[in-house]
Design an enzyme around this catalytic site. Sequence first.
Site: not given
Length: 356
Positions: A122, A145, A147, A149, A162, A253, A255, A298
């Site tokens: 990312h 996402d 996260h 980031d 990332h 992302d 995830d 990712e």
Amino acid sequence: MALRGPLTRLLRAQPDAALQLRRRAHSVALVGAPLSRGQKRRGVDHGPATLRAAGLVERLAGLGCQVHDFGDLNFTQVPNDELYNNLVLYPRSVGLASQMLADAVSRAVAAGHRCVTLGGDHSLALGSVSGHARQCPHLGVIWVDAHADINTPLTTQSGSLHGQPLSFLLRELQDKVPQLPGFSWLKPCLSASDIVYIGLRDVDPAEYYILKNFDIQYFSMRDIDRLGIKKVMERTFERLMGRRQRPIHLSFDIDAFDPSLAPATGTPVLGGLTYREGMYITEEIHNTGMLSAVDMVEVNPLLGASQEAVKATAHLAVDVIATCFGQTREGAHIAFDELPTPSSPDESDSEQQVRI
């Protein structure tokens, strides 16, 4: 689906930008960004090839898109790429790769394409968002996402870039972000009001401080549980396009999904998006007519416990991208204007009597 409420009024009042985007709706540029130096795990550089092998080009072509696959950018590791502040990994390599990607995305958008960047980790958003903003300086970013980031190089615990791209892109954080080697080309291009997060569930303390103190809109998984994904998307569009129409950059992302759906990724977090929630997000973004660029990041085929896990993750990523460009859960169909009418019965009544 028809647009309703404030977004409908906005599109009716300001048709020019929407018309411009719709004119290039079927021209899609694919840019492979096998960037892996933004994190520590091996294998994410195989993401672009994995997505193509999962049928991405064919899926988009089946939706009527004119696909221009520009292949993968050739990123090279900078020799003697020492840690920044004894912690931040590969700053020169990530900085150079991001600059190359920014140039490629800028060219693709300038040529009239909607640009899909295939990651890679990312940290590539440093380049994709920067390049997009050169052509569309008033863009809005939807960041899907687990996260945030948005650590800075001075708050990161892992040292992985990332987990930091948005801190470099945000104007309000520039007095908190040091000048990393390899980053002299990068200029902030976003304000706090230009970003909406969806799907957060693993946020570091410094990131939480930034989200709260700079009034960045975010919807955690708890918010999605509480409000429902429909209300989340309504509030997302109200935030980004309630006052003016603007192009959308979707940075997705894999995830963000629950690990049961997307196991082949580097930093999975339990309790993520369901398939239905993920598809609803991209369906609604497509329905605005304002999507201009997409990151899919990712996907890491080396981290799947089995080939089936890798395939499941890759096909999920392809579904996300395809839905951005018109695939719906009612079906993705070619144009069908009229049902055929029989010119004559298969058998006349008299022929039927003879057979009896």
